[in-house]
Design a protein around this motif. Structure first.
Motif, mmCIF file in Angstrom:
data_model
loop_
_atom_site.group_PDB
_atom_site.id
_atom_site.type_symbol
_atom_site.label_atom_id
_atom_site.label_comp_id
_atom_site.label_asym_id
_atom_site.label_seq_id
_atom_site.Cartn_x
_atom_site.Cartn_y
_atom_site.Cartn_z
ATOM 1 N N SER A 153 7.737 -33.135 45.742
ATOM 2 C CA SER A 153 8.897 -33.676 45.559
ATOM 3 C C SER A 153 8.904 -34.664 44.874
ATOM 4 N N ARG A 154 8.094 -34.819 44.673
ATOM 5 C CA ARG A 154 7.912 -36.272 42.940
ATOM 6 C C ARG A 154 8.326 -36.088 42.654
ATOM 7 N N LEU A 155 8.222 -33.578 41.652
ATOM 8 C CA LEU A 155 9.274 -33.945 40.665
ATOM 9 C C LEU A 155 10.547 -33.807 41.123
ATOM 10 N N THR A 156 10.872 -33.325 42.244
ATOM 11 C CA THR A 156 11.825 -33.179 42.408
ATOM 12 C C THR A 156 12.894 -34.346 42.844
ATOM 13 N N ALA A 157 12.468 -35.491 42.935
ATOM 14 C CA ALA A 157 12.588 -36.854 42.569
ATOM 15 C C ALA A 157 13.055 -37.186 41.993
ATOM 16 N N SER A 158 12.038 -36.974 40.807
ATOM 17 C CA SER A 158 12.211 -37.106 39.092
ATOM 18 C C SER A 158 12.958 -36.592 38.614
ATOM 19 N N GLY A 159 14.275 -35.121 39.532
ATOM 20 C CA GLY A 159 14.940 -34.597 38.295
ATOM 21 C C GLY A 159 14.329 -33.430 37.641
ATOM 22 N N TRP A 160 13.523 -33.118 38.402
ATOM 23 C CA TRP A 160 12.483 -31.406 37.894
ATOM 24 C C TRP A 160 13.288 -30.738 38.813
ATOM 25 N N ASN A 161 13.323 -29.436 38.352
ATOM 26 C CA ASN A 161 13.571 -28.741 39.333
ATOM 27 C C ASN A 161 12.535 -27.642 39.018
ATOM 28 N N VAL A 162 11.867 -27.542 40.727
ATOM 29 C CA VAL A 162 11.275 -26.356 40.801
ATOM 30 C C VAL A 162 11.617 -25.230 41.059
ATOM 31 N N VAL A 163 11.117 -24.129 40.109
ATOM 32 C CA VAL A 163 11.918 -22.235 40.424
ATOM 33 C C VAL A 163 10.991 -21.797 40.901
ATOM 34 N N ASN A 164 10.093 -21.737 41.300
ATOM 35 C CA ASN A 164 8.964 -20.872 41.870
ATOM 36 C C ASN A 164 8.653 -21.156 43.640
ATOM 37 N N ASP A 165 8.608 -20.056 44.378
ATOM 38 C CA ASP A 165 8.652 -20.705 45.663
ATOM 39 C C ASP A 165 7.026 -20.028 46.408
ATOM 40 N N SER A 166 5.543 -20.834 45.869
ATOM 41 C CA SER A 166 4.874 -20.036 45.671
ATOM 42 C C SER A 166 4.163 -20.388 46.891
ATOM 43 N N PRO A 167 3.514 -19.990 47.683
ATOM 44 C CA PRO A 167 2.892 -19.973 49.064
ATOM 45 C C PRO A 167 0.574 -20.585 48.479
ATOM 46 N N LEU A 168 0.691 -20.762 47.246
ATOM 47 C CA LEU A 168 -0.359 -21.761 47.127
ATOM 48 C C LEU A 168 0.213 -22.648 46.245
ATOM 49 N N ALA A 169 -1.263 -23.240 45.510
ATOM 50 C CA ALA A 169 -1.101 -24.754 44.689
ATOM 51 C C ALA A 169 -0.450 -24.452 43.052
ATOM 52 N N VAL A 170 0.465 -23.922 42.829
ATOM 53 C CA VAL A 170 1.679 -24.208 41.642
ATOM 54 C C VAL A 170 2.793 -23.732 41.625
ATOM 55 N N LEU A 171 2.837 -24.760 41.131
ATOM 56 C CA LEU A 171 4.362 -25.194 40.513
ATOM 57 C C LEU A 171 4.973 -24.705 39.682
ATOM 58 N N CYS A 172 6.360 -24.318 39.087
ATOM 59 C CA CYS A 172 6.499 -24.474 38.004
ATOM 60 C C CYS A 172 8.437 -24.366 38.236
ATOM 61 N N PHE A 173 8.282 -25.217 36.998
ATOM 62 C CA PHE A 173 9.491 -26.217 37.221
ATOM 63 C C PHE A 173 10.062 -26.294 35.121
ATOM 64 N N THR A 174 11.648 -26.990 35.356
ATOM 65 C CA THR A 174 12.019 -27.193 33.983
ATOM 66 C C THR A 174 12.834 -28.131 34.968
ATOM 67 N N ASP A 175 13.524 -28.693 33.255
ATOM 68 C CA ASP A 175 14.379 -29.427 34.028
ATOM 69 C C ASP A 175 15.600 -29.395 34.746
ATOM 70 N N SER A 176 15.833 -30.586 35.804
ATOM 71 C CA SER A 176 17.023 -30.173 36.172
ATOM 72 C C SER A 176 18.711 -30.475 35.834
ATOM 73 N N THR A 177 18.563 -31.169 34.682
ATOM 74 C CA THR A 177 19.556 -31.896 34.435
ATOM 75 C C THR A 177 20.747 -30.718 32.814
ATOM 76 N N ARG A 178 19.126 -31.073 32.494
ATOM 77 C CA ARG A 178 19.464 -31.191 30.560
ATOM 78 C C ARG A 178 18.192 -29.248 30.172
ATOM 79 N N VAL A 179 19.017 -29.030 29.129
ATOM 80 C CA VAL A 179 18.011 -27.953 28.185
ATOM 81 C C VAL A 179 17.109 -29.015 26.573
ATOM 82 N N LEU A 180 15.398 -29.140 27.643
ATOM 83 C CA LEU A 180 14.882 -29.403 27.130
ATOM 84 C C LEU A 180 13.794 -28.224 26.540
ATOM 85 N N ASP A 181 13.042 -28.794 25.392
ATOM 86 C CA ASP A 181 12.115 -27.957 24.613
ATOM 87 C C ASP A 181 10.270 -28.532 25.456
ATOM 88 N N LEU A 182 10.942 -27.296 26.020
ATOM 89 C CA LEU A 182 10.024 -27.661 27.353
ATOM 90 C C LEU A 182 8.123 -27.012 26.599
#
Ligand SMILES: *Cc1c(COP(=O)(O)O)cnc(C)c1O
Length: 479
Positions: free
Chosen positions: A394-423
């Motif tokens: 929720s903190r990432l989402t609130a900060s404009g990051w887009n979580v792209v996996n829906d794991s039932p475990l404790a790892v998050l994969c995310f990208t920038d929700s507005t821009r294409v960035l060199d991650l």
């Protein structure tokens, strides 16, 4: 007096100092280490170090003359503080390397002091039985019966997976142990998802079937093995005259914590008479929770399971486990009788049932953690990681990051929700900033930032720091 006879007592003393000196040194070392670990949260997770400085610092230790142990220890620890990624740091959101449990650390101290040899039962009856008890308890977590279940501790998940494939090959062709792949009428083929742990490539080479024997099956758009593609690959291999042998479902992929459809894989394995393995190296720990049964549904039907104790179960490296649902394959695969090894008549000698010969007392780390923390302690630890992951989402989402996996475990994969960035540049900024350690990974065809909750010391404060470090890095990297 010659120089040699002058040095003699000093050398002997460093090898085994007098009782009082040992006690004092150990007390000082423990005090020093605990201060370092206590201070870690205020230090950089990944100190910057330069290769030539690192080499020079290591070269500066003098082996030509003895040095007082505490002097050497202080210098080594000081170098380590500034010369490694600190996996014991609550800001380490990395590759499953945990903050070790305190009982696990104590266990390694005990093991190093008494140095039991677990190759044969009669050399170390209590250590072997301690490991047997822990293996049985872990097997029971996956719904396996106490009777007939076998297994042992390994150096890690890769050795456990290697062992599982040897069991499968030995089981599939009676002559494999003697003749190798010549015992197969068609070339052996094994199956895992494209997001499986790529130690499988090394393992395929090591067991003699070659890397090409590994069929990497596509994922379903959410990072899980696609069972339709698995079925098709097996059928096409059969049509080519190959010999499908082994399916490895991953329960907790390394990149994204996804869980392959174990039940569907089991059905395919049964249909074609293949060995069914579940690689739950990291994710298996979720079985300590009541809801773990749902998360890992189908795992009780596996022929073998890999679980790493040195990942989410948080004991110091290296501690993996291989569990086998059947009584015979381990003995069929590893049995040898060496004239110089003492034989134990009433019990199994570990060296005849596992890859290792000399065996370190690996299992004590998990036994002591369980005995001191109880299952309730482990439930708290695993649930805490899940809670932290939910909060980070929720903190990432609130900060404009887009979580792209829906794991039932404790790892998050995310990208920038507005821009294409060199991650990769974003991750590098976060790491060099020192507040947190994260990495990038590939998930469903794209590069993502990856943050895994690996430390039981990670708290809201560290999530805030991570998100702030990410937001700062984004400012720096944004075109
Ligand atoms: C970590 C991991 C491995 C390899 O285990 P090691 O302990 O590093 O040898 C294999 N499979 C999965 C899914 C893993 O997460």
């Amino acid at each position: 007096m010659s120089q040699a006879s002058n040095e003699q007592p000093i050398r002997a003393e460093a090898c085994w100092p007098a009782h009082e000196a040992r006690v004092d040194t150990l007390a000082s070392v423990c005090a020093l280490l605990n201060r370092v670990v206590e201070d870690l949260p205020h230090k950089a997770v990944a100190p910057l170090c330069d290769l030539s400085n690192v080499r020079a610092a290591v070269a500066a230790f003098d082996f030509d003359a003895p040095t007082e142990p505490l002097t050497v220890v202080r210098r080594v620890v000081e170098l380590l503080e500034g010369g490694m990624v600190h996996t014991m740091h609550p800001g380490y959101f990395g590759l499953f390397n945990p903050t070790a449990t305190f009982p696990g650390i104590v266990a390694d101290l005990i093991t190093a002091h008494l140095n039991p040899q677990l190759s044969v039962w009669s050399h170390a009856p209590i250590p072997v039985e301690i490991e047997r008890r822990v293996i049985a308890e872990i097997a029971a977590l996956f719904g396996w019966p106490a009777n007939g279940t076998t297994g042992h501790f390994t150096s890690g998940g890769a050795e456990a997976n290697h062992t599982a494939l040897l069991l499968a090959l030995t089981d599939a062709a009676p002559g494999f142990a003697e003749a190798g792949t010549g015992a197969f009428s068609g070339a052996p083929r094994i199956y895992a998802s494209a997001d499986s742990h790529l130690a499988w490539l090394k393992i395929a080479h090591a067991v003699g079937i070659g890397r090409d024997a590994l069929r990497l099956i596509g994922t379903d758009g959410r990072g899980r093995l696609n069972p339709e593609q698995l079925r098709a690959a097996i059928e096409s291999d059969l049509a080519l005259g190959h010999r499908p042998v082994f399916i490895a479902a991953t329960a907790g992929t390394t990149n994204a914590g996804m869980i392959d459809p174990i039940g569907a894989c089991v059905a395919i394995a049964r249909n074609h008479r293949l060995w069914m393995h579940v690689d739950a190296a990291w994710g298996g720990a979720v079985a300590v929770l009541p809801k773990g049964q749902t998360t890992l549904v189908g795992i009780d039907a596996a022929d073998s399971i890999t679980v790493d104790a040195h990942k989410w179960l948080s004991v110091p490296m290296g501690a993996g486990m291989l569990l086998c649902r059947h009584p015979d394959p381990l003995g069929d695969t590893f049995n040898v009788a060496a004239s110089y090894m003492p034989a134990s008549l009433d019990s199994i000698d570990p060296y005849t049932h596992s890859m290792q010969w000399s065996r370190r007392f690996i299992g004590l780390k998990l036994f002591l953690s369980l005995a001191c923390m109880g299952w309730v302690g482990y439930r708290t630890l695993v649930q805490h990681s899940l809670d932290m992951a939910a909060e980070l989402r929720s903190r990432l989402t609130a900060s404009g990051w887009n979580v792209v996996n829906d794991s039932p475990l404790a790892v998050l994969c995310f990208t920038d929700s507005t821009r294409v960035l060199d991650l990769a540049a974003v991750a590098a900024h976060v790491v060099s900033d020192g507040r947190a350690w994260i990495s990038t990974a590939r998930f469903e065809g794209r590069t993502v930032l990856r943050a895994c909750i690996t430390s039981h010391r990670t708290a809201t404060l560290h999530l805030e720091r991570l998100v702030r470090a990410l937001d700062d890095a984004r400012q720096k990297v944004a075109p």
